[in-house]
Motif scaffolding. Structure first.
Motif, PDB file in Angstrom:
ATOM      1  N   VAL A  35       7.275  12.346  11.674  1.00 54.38           N
ATOM      2  CA  VAL A  35       6.739  12.411  10.323  1.00 54.38           C
ATOM      3  C   VAL A  35       5.977  13.717  10.181  1.00 54.38           C
ATOM      4  CG1 VAL A  35       5.192  11.309   8.661  1.00 54.38           C
ATOM      5  CG2 VAL A  35       6.546   9.915  10.211  1.00 54.38           C
ATOM      6  N   ILE A  36       6.205  14.407   9.072  1.00 55.76           N
ATOM      7  CA  ILE A  36       5.469  15.635   8.773  1.00 55.76           C
ATOM      8  C   ILE A  36       4.873  15.512   7.373  1.00 55.76           C
ATOM      9  CG2 ILE A  36       6.874  17.107  10.282  1.00 55.76           C
ATOM     10  CD1 ILE A  36       8.259  18.127   7.684  1.00 55.76           C
ATOM     11  N   HIS A  79       3.380   4.657  -1.005  1.00 53.66           N
ATOM     12  CA  HIS A  79       2.136   3.977  -1.360  1.00 53.66           C
ATOM     13  C   HIS A  79       1.195   3.689  -0.195  1.00 53.66           C
ATOM     14  CE1 HIS A  79       3.820   3.582  -5.299  1.00 53.66           C
ATOM     15  NE2 HIS A  79       4.854   2.890  -4.837  1.00 53.66           N
ATOM     16  N   ILE A  80       1.642   3.933   1.049  1.00 57.51           N
ATOM     17  CA  ILE A  80       0.764   3.687   2.199  1.00 57.51           C
ATOM     18  C   ILE A  80       0.605   4.955   3.036  1.00 57.51           C
ATOM     19  CG2 ILE A  80       0.440   2.336   4.309  1.00 57.51           C
ATOM     20  CD1 ILE A  80       2.084   0.089   2.904  1.00 57.51           C
ATOM     21  N   PHE A  81       1.708   5.484   3.559  1.00 55.33           N
ATOM     22  CA  PHE A  81       1.624   6.660   4.422  1.00 55.33           C
ATOM     23  C   PHE A  81       1.007   7.860   3.710  1.00 55.33           C
ATOM     24  CE2 PHE A  81       5.134   5.654   7.768  1.00 55.33           C
ATOM     25  CZ  PHE A  81       4.330   4.663   8.288  1.00 55.33           C
ATOM     26  N   ARG A  82       1.147   7.948   2.427  1.00 56.07           N
ATOM     27  CA  ARG A  82       0.576   9.053   1.653  1.00 56.07           C
ATOM     28  C   ARG A  82      -0.929   9.165   1.903  1.00 56.07           C
ATOM     29  NH1 ARG A  82       1.514  11.448  -3.689  1.00 56.07           N
ATOM     30  NH2 ARG A  82       3.568  10.516  -3.644  1.00 56.07           N
ATOM     31  N   PHE A  83      -1.585   8.035   2.172  1.00 59.07           N
ATOM     32  CA  PHE A  83      -3.031   8.007   2.324  1.00 59.07           C
ATOM     33  C   PHE A  83      -3.486   7.962   3.782  1.00 59.07           C
ATOM     34  CE2 PHE A  83      -1.913   5.765  -1.640  1.00 59.07           C
ATOM     35  CZ  PHE A  83      -2.386   6.717  -2.522  1.00 59.07           C
ATOM     36  N   TRP A  84      -2.553   7.818   4.701  1.00 60.76           N
ATOM     37  CA  TRP A  84      -2.900   7.743   6.123  1.00 60.76           C
ATOM     38  C   TRP A  84      -2.804   9.121   6.760  1.00 60.76           C
ATOM     39  CZ3 TRP A  84      -0.325   2.841   8.648  1.00 60.76           C
ATOM     40  CH2 TRP A  84      -0.861   1.696   8.059  1.00 60.76           C
ATOM     41  N   LEU A  86      -1.638  11.872   9.569  1.00 68.84           N
ATOM     42  CA  LEU A  86      -0.342  12.159  10.186  1.00 68.84           C
ATOM     43  C   LEU A  86      -0.212  11.478  11.550  1.00 68.84           C
ATOM     44  CD1 LEU A  86       2.242  13.753   9.705  1.00 68.84           C
ATOM     45  CD2 LEU A  86       1.154  15.717  10.792  1.00 68.84           C
ATOM     46  N   GLU A  87      -1.303  11.442  12.302  1.00 71.67           N
ATOM     47  CA  GLU A  87      -1.275  10.834  13.639  1.00 71.67           C
ATOM     48  C   GLU A  87      -0.979   9.333  13.558  1.00 71.67           C
ATOM     49  OE1 GLU A  87      -3.977  12.749  12.597  1.00 71.67           O
ATOM     50  OE2 GLU A  87      -3.208  14.552  13.566  1.00 71.67           O
ATOM     51  N   ILE A  88      -1.623   8.649  12.636  1.00 73.07           N
ATOM     52  CA  ILE A  88      -1.400   7.209  12.514  1.00 73.07           C
ATOM     53  C   ILE A  88       0.022   6.929  12.031  1.00 73.07           C
ATOM     54  CG2 ILE A  88      -2.099   5.120  11.280  1.00 73.07           C
ATOM     55  CD1 ILE A  88      -4.953   6.190  11.327  1.00 73.07           C
ATOM     56  N   CYS A  89       0.509   7.725  11.090  1.00 72.24           N
ATOM     57  CA  CYS A  89       1.892   7.551  10.609  1.00 72.24           C
ATOM     58  C   CYS A  89       2.886   7.710  11.747  1.00 72.24           C
ATOM     59  CB  CYS A  89       2.206   8.560   9.503  1.00 72.24           C
ATOM     60  SG  CYS A  89       1.264   8.297   7.995  1.00 72.24           S
ATOM     61  N   ASN A  90       2.699   8.731  12.581  1.00 67.08           N
ATOM     62  CA  ASN A  90       3.609   8.941  13.706  1.00 67.08           C
ATOM     63  C   ASN A  90       3.507   7.815  14.736  1.00 67.08           C
ATOM     64  OD1 ASN A  90       5.346  11.260  13.434  1.00 67.08           O
ATOM     65  ND2 ASN A  90       3.484  12.485  13.360  1.00 67.08           N
ATOM     66  N   GLU A  91       2.322   7.243  14.923  1.00 69.04           N
ATOM     67  CA  GLU A  91       2.176   6.088  15.815  1.00 69.04           C
ATOM     68  C   GLU A  91       3.062   4.941  15.332  1.00 69.04           C
ATOM     69  OE1 GLU A  91       0.308   5.268  18.680  1.00 69.04           O
ATOM     70  OE2 GLU A  91       0.153   7.445  18.835  1.00 69.04           O
ATOM     71  N   VAL A  92       3.008   4.667  14.034  1.00 65.33           N
ATOM     72  CA  VAL A  92       3.797   3.571  13.470  1.00 65.33           C
ATOM     73  C   VAL A  92       5.293   3.874  13.576  1.00 65.33           C
ATOM     74  CG1 VAL A  92       4.344   2.314  11.351  1.00 65.33           C
ATOM     75  CG2 VAL A  92       1.967   2.790  11.941  1.00 65.33           C
ATOM     76  N   VAL A  93       5.688   5.079  13.196  1.00 64.33           N
ATOM     77  CA  VAL A  93       7.106   5.461  13.215  1.00 64.33           C
ATOM     78  C   VAL A  93       7.664   5.431  14.642  1.00 64.33           C
ATOM     79  CG1 VAL A  93       8.675   7.402  12.838  1.00 64.33           C
ATOM     80  CG2 VAL A  93       7.034   6.762  11.075  1.00 64.33           C
ATOM     81  N   GLY A  95       6.995   3.275  16.788  1.00 61.53           N
ATOM     82  CA  GLY A  95       7.144   1.896  17.238  1.00 61.53           C
ATOM     83  C   GLY A  95       5.868   1.211  17.674  1.00 61.53           C
ATOM     84  N   ASN A  96       4.726   1.855  17.516  1.00 66.39           N
ATOM     85  CA  ASN A  96       3.454   1.233  17.905  1.00 66.39           C
ATOM     86  C   ASN A  96       2.855   0.452  16.740  1.00 66.39           C
ATOM     87  OD1 ASN A  96       3.440   2.431  20.519  1.00 66.39           O
ATOM     88  ND2 ASN A  96       2.889   4.354  19.548  1.00 66.39           N
ATOM     89  N   LYS A  97       2.105  -0.583  17.075  1.00 69.79           N
ATOM     90  CA  LYS A  97       1.414  -1.359  16.058  1.00 69.79           C
ATOM     91  C   LYS A  97       0.051  -0.728  15.799  1.00 69.79           C
ATOM     92  CE  LYS A  97       3.353  -5.820  17.339  1.00 69.79           C
ATOM     93  NZ  LYS A  97       3.033  -7.148  17.874  1.00 69.79           N
ATOM     94  N   VAL A  98      -0.353  -0.719  14.539  1.00 70.48           N
ATOM     95  CA  VAL A  98      -1.675  -0.254  14.155  1.00 70.48           C
ATOM     96  C   VAL A  98      -2.396  -1.446  13.554  1.00 70.48           C
ATOM     97  CG1 VAL A  98      -2.951   1.294  12.632  1.00 70.48           C
ATOM     98  CG2 VAL A  98      -0.857   2.098  13.725  1.00 70.48           C
ATOM     99  N   HIS A  99      -3.511  -1.816  14.148  1.00 72.01           N
ATOM    100  CA  HIS A  99      -4.263  -2.960  13.636  1.00 72.01           C
ATOM    101  C   HIS A  99      -5.005  -2.547  12.375  1.00 72.01           C
ATOM    102  CE1 HIS A  99      -3.334  -5.739  16.846  1.00 72.01           C
ATOM    103  NE2 HIS A  99      -3.368  -4.684  17.642  1.00 72.01           N
ATOM    104  N   VAL A 100      -4.890  -3.367  11.359  1.00 74.21           N
ATOM    105  CA  VAL A 100      -5.469  -3.074  10.050  1.00 74.21           C
ATOM    106  C   VAL A 100      -6.265  -4.289   9.581  1.00 74.21           C
ATOM    107  CG1 VAL A 100      -3.657  -1.446   9.370  1.00 74.21           C
ATOM    108  CG2 VAL A 100      -3.369  -3.867   8.866  1.00 74.21           C
TER     109      VAL A 100
END
Length: 168
Positions: A35-36, A79-84, A86-93, A95-100
């Motif tokens: 993700v960039i 509507h979500i990644f736009r506000f997160w 870059l590091e967190i987006c790449n974690e999700v992409v 395959g890692n889970k991000v606790h929210v």
């Protein structure tokens, strides 16, 4: 900033050297995806306080039984990644889970916050994403064909959701 996928078709120097050392053609090298951030010429519309639900979805049997709300790629990126970050987006992409945290605004007695190991955001199959919402399903008695609304609140850094319409 807006996020998008970048596909890298070129091998790294180390991968090139490994191909030469192995004597293979390198035709089967994997395409790397990350993700960039790109310049956003059209900023997101201002949220409407009367109807802030950016993502609306009619819940299906799988969403209820597994406790995983499946979200489409375009909705997540817009509507979500736009506000997160870059590091967190790449974690999700990757395959890692991000606790929210999820604020459920459905209960009449007031909002209820959910934040534990069963509340997470992660990658799903075939360019989809998953919001783990098992506790919300159990406590709100979410049923198939209920319509839920969801958005990411920048101020609190949490998801806000509400059952907009109950199934008959």
């Amino acid at each position: 900033m807006k996020k998008t996928f970048f596909y890298n078709f070129f091998p790294t120097k180390a991968e090139e050297e490994e191909i030469v050392k192995a004597g293979s053609s390198g035709a089967n090298l994997p395409v790397r995806q990350e993700v960039i951030e790109i310049r956003d010429f059209y900023p997101p519309p201002e949220p409407d306080p009367a109807n802030p639900w950016r993502i609306k979805k009619v819940v299906n049997n799988t969403d209820v039984l597994t406790g995983k709300l499946v979200l489409m790629h375009n909705d997540v990126f817009e509507h979500i990644f736009r506000f997160w970050s870059l590091e967190i987006c790449n974690e999700v992409v990757n395959g890692n889970k991000v606790h929210v945290a999820v604020w459920d605004l459905t209960p009449v007695g007031g909002p209820v916050q959910y934040q534990n190991e069963s509340i997470y955001f992660g990658k799903g199959p075939r360019e989809t994403y998953i919001l783990g919402w098992l506790d919300v399903v159990r406590n709100d008695r979410v049923r198939p064909r209920d319509e839920v609304g969801l958005y990411w609140d920048q101020k609190s850094g949490t998801f806000h959701m509400k059952i907009l319409r109950r199934a008959v």
